[in-house]
Design a protein around this motif. Structure first.
Motif, PDB file in Angstrom:
ATOM      1  N   LEU A 125       0.836  -1.208   0.000  1.00 52.17           N
ATOM      2  CA  LEU A 125       0.000   0.000   0.000  1.00 52.17           C
ATOM      3  C   LEU A 125       0.869   1.255   0.000  1.00 52.17           C
ATOM      4  O   LEU A 125       0.546   2.253  -0.652  1.00 52.17           O
ATOM      5  CB  LEU A 125      -0.938  -0.002   1.209  1.00 52.17           C
ATOM      6  CG  LEU A 125      -2.020  -1.091   1.225  1.00 52.17           C
ATOM      7  CD1 LEU A 125      -2.779  -1.072   2.551  1.00 52.17           C
ATOM      8  CD2 LEU A 125      -2.987  -0.933   0.059  1.00 52.17           C
ATOM      9  N   LEU A 152      -2.874  -4.386   9.680  1.00 52.93           N
ATOM     10  CA  LEU A 152      -3.564  -3.282   8.989  1.00 52.93           C
ATOM     11  C   LEU A 152      -4.402  -2.445   9.950  1.00 52.93           C
ATOM     12  O   LEU A 152      -5.193  -1.613   9.502  1.00 52.93           O
ATOM     13  CB  LEU A 152      -4.431  -3.842   7.863  1.00 52.93           C
ATOM     14  CG  LEU A 152      -3.765  -4.057   6.489  1.00 52.93           C
ATOM     15  CD1 LEU A 152      -3.364  -2.738   5.854  1.00 52.93           C
ATOM     16  CD2 LEU A 152      -2.579  -4.991   6.569  1.00 52.93           C
ATOM     17  N   ILE A 185      -6.641   0.019   2.234  1.00 57.25           N
ATOM     18  CA  ILE A 185      -6.915  -1.355   1.809  1.00 57.25           C
ATOM     19  C   ILE A 185      -8.328  -1.480   1.237  1.00 57.25           C
ATOM     20  O   ILE A 185      -8.584  -2.303   0.352  1.00 57.25           O
ATOM     21  CB  ILE A 185      -6.707  -2.356   2.977  1.00 57.25           C
ATOM     22  CG1 ILE A 185      -6.687  -3.808   2.474  1.00 57.25           C
ATOM     23  CG2 ILE A 185      -7.780  -2.196   4.052  1.00 57.25           C
ATOM     24  CD1 ILE A 185      -5.523  -4.158   1.602  1.00 57.25           C
ATOM     25  N   PHE A 263     -11.931  -6.978   4.508  1.00 57.96           N
ATOM     26  CA  PHE A 263     -11.336  -6.231   3.397  1.00 57.96           C
ATOM     27  C   PHE A 263     -12.170  -6.327   2.131  1.00 57.96           C
ATOM     28  O   PHE A 263     -11.807  -5.759   1.108  1.00 57.96           O
ATOM     29  CB  PHE A 263      -9.936  -6.772   3.055  1.00 57.96           C
ATOM     30  CG  PHE A 263      -8.883  -6.543   4.102  1.00 57.96           C
ATOM     31  CD1 PHE A 263      -9.110  -5.735   5.205  1.00 57.96           C
ATOM     32  CD2 PHE A 263      -7.647  -7.144   3.964  1.00 57.96           C
ATOM     33  CE1 PHE A 263      -8.122  -5.539   6.165  1.00 57.96           C
ATOM     34  CE2 PHE A 263      -6.641  -6.951   4.903  1.00 57.96           C
ATOM     35  CZ  PHE A 263      -6.880  -6.147   6.018  1.00 57.96           C
TER      36      PHE A 263
END
Length: 377
Positions: A125, A152, A185, A263
């Protein structure tokens, strides 16, 4: 007479040769035979260990190395690939959270986590990627992907608000705090390559099926299944998504279920995605005959394994398909026969598994030589 164009598209022979080495051995055998042939080596992966490397090489991608945590929070140097002008990251879960990083006596899925894989995702990312392809084979973990989720920014809390990190501690899970989730994300297209359709929990779930391979005792399997059920219960209450019903959800110790739920990851058939991503149809279009293979070809192969994906594409072009394997069924199988014109076991005689694995390359070369001679007649 024109030469025969042979497309060699095998999967890895597990615990023995990677897919490229298998392809090269088959090519060597064919070239030693009487067959006048032109070979194209197109090793394939279905999400298992090595799939990511094959995709990176096919796209002439670049490698990014970084320090991350292994399954037991020890610092290691790992890597991922960037392709399509840096738009897509290809991440091998095994590179950070893999069985090969752990000594056999260290295996302990009650403690092992996928945090290091999450660190690779975060680094991707940081590189500005818009797509992430995650190949999840070969992991040492049964943590439902909670390690990746923690990396994350998601926190798993007990009733007292203490953070839980080890898979075995998820039995105490009371709430999931997503307030710190790295929002990048959610703007990214995440595809997880799956080669099994197991669900998260139960007799065919990730703990029961994959836990023992990763070092879990029968008691450990029960604890892991209980932890994953608790995770699923809390996640259902907070998201409305029932992780226990997700097809492919049990892949790689439940990573698929966790990342699908938090996600919105796409859970895709690994071999179908791989073949599309690497332009396999163009290679098939040039072939006269296709040779594929892996360690074992049986009815399970038809459930999304590499050789089936290859054979399926070849049969759409009405091409003959030869399957080479260390092990094939004793009885004729009508379903397999629809896709494989010939199935050959490469072994040279009764032997133990250790010896069979040791001589995989020689057996492939000899068998391919014989196949070539037969095709030349």
């Amino acid at each position: 007479m024109k030469n025969t164009r042979v497309l060699i598209a095998p999967n890895a022979f597990k615990h023995s040769l990677n897919a490229m080495d298998v392809a090269l051995a088959i090519q060597e055998g064919l070239q030693k035979s009487r067959l006048d042939c032109v070979c194209e080596c197109f090793p394939v992966g279905d999400g298992g260990d090595g799939t990511g490397d094959l995709m990176i090489k096919k796209h002439n991608g670049s490698i990014v190395s970084a320090e991350v945590n292994d399954p037991f929070n020890r610092k290691i140097i790992s890597s991922f690939g960037l392709v399509n002008d840096g738009e897509t990251a290809i991440i091998e879960m095994a590179n950070a959270s893999g069985l090969h990083l752990v000594k056999p006596e260290e295996l302990d899925p009650l403690r092992a986590t996928s945090f290091g894989t999450g660190e690779l995702v975060k680094l991707a990312l940081d590189k500005g990627v818009r797509k992430i392809v995650l190949a999840i084979g070969g992991s040492a973990t049964v943590d439902g992907g909670t390690g990746i989720l923690r990396a994350l920014g998601i926190r798993f809390l007990d009733a007292a608000g203490q953070e839980l990190t080890a898979p075995e501690s998820l039995t105490e899970l009371a709430s999931i705090d997503v307030s710190g989730l790295d929002q990048r994300i959610l703007a990214c297209e995440v595809s997880i390559l799956c080669d099994v359709d197991n669900t998260l929990v139960g007799d065919h779930g990730s703990a029961a099926v994959f836990g023992p391979q990763k070092g879990a005792t029968p008691d450990g399997v029960k604890k892991l299944d209980t932890s994953l059920r608790k995770f699923a219960d809390v996640a259902l209450a907070q998201t409305g998504i029932d992780m226990t019903l997700i097809k492919h959800g049990g892949a790689a110790g439940g990573v698929s279920a966790g990342l699908y739920t938090f996600f919105n990851a796409n859970l895709v058939n690994g071999i179908d995605f791989f073949l599309d991503f690497t332009g396999f149809t163009e290679a098939v279009a040039k072939a006269d005959v296709v040779i594929t293979g892996e360690g074992s070809i049986d009815e399970q192969t038809l459930h999304g394994k590499g050789p089936f994906g290859v054979a399926f594409q070849a049969k759409r072009k009405n091409l003959p398909v030869i399957g080479l394997a260390g092990k094939i069924p004793l009885e004729q199988n009508e379903k397999l026969n629809q896709y494989f014109d010939v199935l050959l076991a490469i072994g040279n005689g009764p032997t133990d598994i250790t010896t069979a694995l040791k001589y995989t390359e020689e057996n492939l070369i000899r068998t391919a030589w014989q196949v070539g001679n037969l095709l030349a007649n």
